[in-house]
Design a protein around this motif. Sequence first.
Motif, short mmCIF file in Angstrom:
data_model
loop_
_atom_site.label_atom_id
_atom_site.label_comp_id
_atom_site.label_asym_id
_atom_site.label_seq_id
_atom_site.Cartn_x
_atom_site.Cartn_y
_atom_site.Cartn_z
N TRP A 1 0.91 -1.22 -0.01
CA TRP A 1 -0.03 -0.05 -0.10
C TRP A 1 0.87 1.34 -0.13
O TRP A 1 2.00 1.22 0.41
CB TRP A 1 -0.78 0.05 1.11
CG TRP A 1 -2.12 -0.89 1.37
CD1 TRP A 1 -3.17 -0.92 1.11
CD2 TRP A 1 -1.79 -2.30 2.10
NE1 TRP A 1 -4.03 -2.08 1.36
CE2 TRP A 1 -3.08 -2.77 2.04
CE3 TRP A 1 -0.70 -3.04 2.60
CZ2 TRP A 1 -3.41 -4.07 2.33
CZ3 TRP A 1 -1.17 -4.25 2.77
CH2 TRP A 1 -2.38 -4.89 2.89
N ILE A 2 0.29 2.37 -0.60
CA ILE A 2 0.92 3.72 -0.40
C ILE A 2 0.71 4.02 1.06
O ILE A 2 -0.31 3.90 1.51
CB ILE A 2 0.45 4.90 -1.42
CG1 ILE A 2 0.86 4.27 -2.78
CG2 ILE A 2 0.88 5.91 -1.17
CD1 ILE A 2 2.39 4.51 -3.05
N GLY B 1 -0.43 5.72 4.29
CA GLY B 1 -1.69 6.87 4.21
C GLY B 1 -2.76 6.63 3.45
O GLY B 1 -3.61 7.47 3.48
N ASP B 2 -2.70 5.59 2.33
CA ASP B 2 -3.70 5.42 1.47
C ASP B 2 -4.35 4.04 1.78
O ASP B 2 -3.34 2.92 1.79
CB ASP B 2 -3.20 5.60 0.18
CG ASP B 2 -4.24 5.34 -0.98
OD1 ASP B 2 -5.37 5.11 -0.54
OD2 ASP B 2 -4.06 5.69 -2.00
N GLU B 3 -5.65 3.77 2.08
CA GLU B 3 -6.15 2.41 2.21
C GLU B 3 -6.14 1.64 0.95
O GLU B 3 -6.41 0.22 1.05
CB GLU B 3 -7.39 2.74 2.93
CG GLU B 3 -7.40 3.10 4.35
CD GLU B 3 -8.80 3.07 5.03
OE1 GLU B 3 -9.70 2.83 4.21
OE2 GLU B 3 -8.75 3.56 6.04
N GLY B 4 -5.90 2.20 -0.17
CA GLY B 4 -6.15 1.33 -1.35
C GLY B 4 -5.06 0.46 -1.57
O GLY B 4 -3.74 1.07 -1.88
N ARG C 1 -2.02 -0.91 -3.56
CA ARG C 1 -1.18 -0.51 -4.61
C ARG C 1 -0.93 -1.81 -5.56
O ARG C 1 -0.87 -1.65 -6.89
CB ARG C 1 -0.12 0.26 -4.22
CG ARG C 1 0.82 0.74 -5.45
CD ARG C 1 2.11 1.31 -4.84
NE ARG C 1 2.83 1.93 -5.97
CZ ARG C 1 3.97 2.28 -5.83
NH1 ARG C 1 4.74 1.82 -4.52
NH2 ARG C 1 4.86 2.65 -6.81
#
Length: 438
Positions: free
Chosen positions: A102-103, A105-108, A110
């Motif tokens: 994941w990136i 701070g981003d929950e999506g 990657r």
Amino acid sequence: MTRSPQRSRRPLLALVATLALGFLVLRPLLADPVPDGGELEVMKAASAEDIRVEVLDRGQTFGGILSRANLSPSEQHSLLLAFREQANPARMRDGTEIVLRWIRGDEGLRGVDVALNPDELVRLERDEFGWRSSIVETPVWADTVMVAGLIERDLWSAVVLNPELREMPMGDRARVIDLMDRVFQWQLDFSRQIQSGDAYRLVFERMVRPDGSMRSGRILAAELVNRDTPLHAIWFDLHEDGEGGYYDLDGESLRRAFIRAPLEYRRISSVFTRNRLHPVYGVNRPHNGVDYAAPTGTPIMATADGVVTRREWVGGYGNLIDIRHANGFLTRYAHLNSFDSSIRVGGRVRQGQIIGTVGMTGTATGPHLHYEMHRNGQAVDPLNVDIPAGDPIPEDARDRWEGMRGTRFAMLETLPSAPDMRLAAARAAERTATVDDD
């Protein structure tokens, strides 16, 4: 009009005087040490990614792991479709390592990496259309290893326990024995002809993965002293196509029409004989082949090029394959656990091609391969039959061969010889005996 020499020197003298005066003025400042700015602390930048490693356990599925990665059903479906372009998720084995990225701070999610084997992984990454997949190959580097050893108990111990190979994984050291067996398979049966006091010297090249394990290896030069008779092998790429072969120091091919045994490093449990007490029926009868004991599932190789004439269940033989070869030869492979999917009656096979696996089908007391060789319809002893050699180095390649032979044999000669190793072993034994007496 010509200028006077005295007048032309005046600007230069003035410049020199100015520089001298400046030096006198600045000298005290130059004499002072440069102020120490101190050392800067090492800055450690945080990774831009969060990574989680999952290992597929028994009963788990790839989809089940993805469902815990905050993927919507549609995204999960898209990712699995991309994965199927490279591999089948239903065939993923227990222990498969899956890396989720994941990136920070981003929950999506990657990206995802799925290890297929030690040499390949499937990389899944987002793009503007969903998910895309690609195969990433594990990088390797080439390493040349030179080692010598004295065989005091058996070949396995002499190679696997050789301290010069201690940095290699144990499994890779065992693979070195397989490489030696393939080189000398036409000259020696490693399962019964190697004896205490024999010695070896090897130069081999291996392709090494980042974890230190060996992807592949090839012996470049070898010497095996068996019963005081030295056998040599030099690898030479005759046609410069990567498909080279092994030759002795005179340029004679080590290859034969038949490899000596259809299994890699193996143990003979029963030899060819005209009169043997059958272990199941309890009566004396001919044993027209050689039995090689090996674990169920061990790959079986065709011992020569030929055509498959039989592939079926045959009574006490169990699963059986017959292969017809040139010059009136036929080989038989019995008690197979399985047939390779490439084997069909009427199909051609190459020397060394996998044709099936070891089993104990038919009349057998344990897993083994029963191997027969027939010549002109008569059973012959596979271990003692006279097999013609391959072609020697041709004249038009002789100069290139002699250069390669000289280079590689010189590498072998830098290693201790068999007499030197025997002398060193004898002296070590004497020192041990002296210490024990004290």
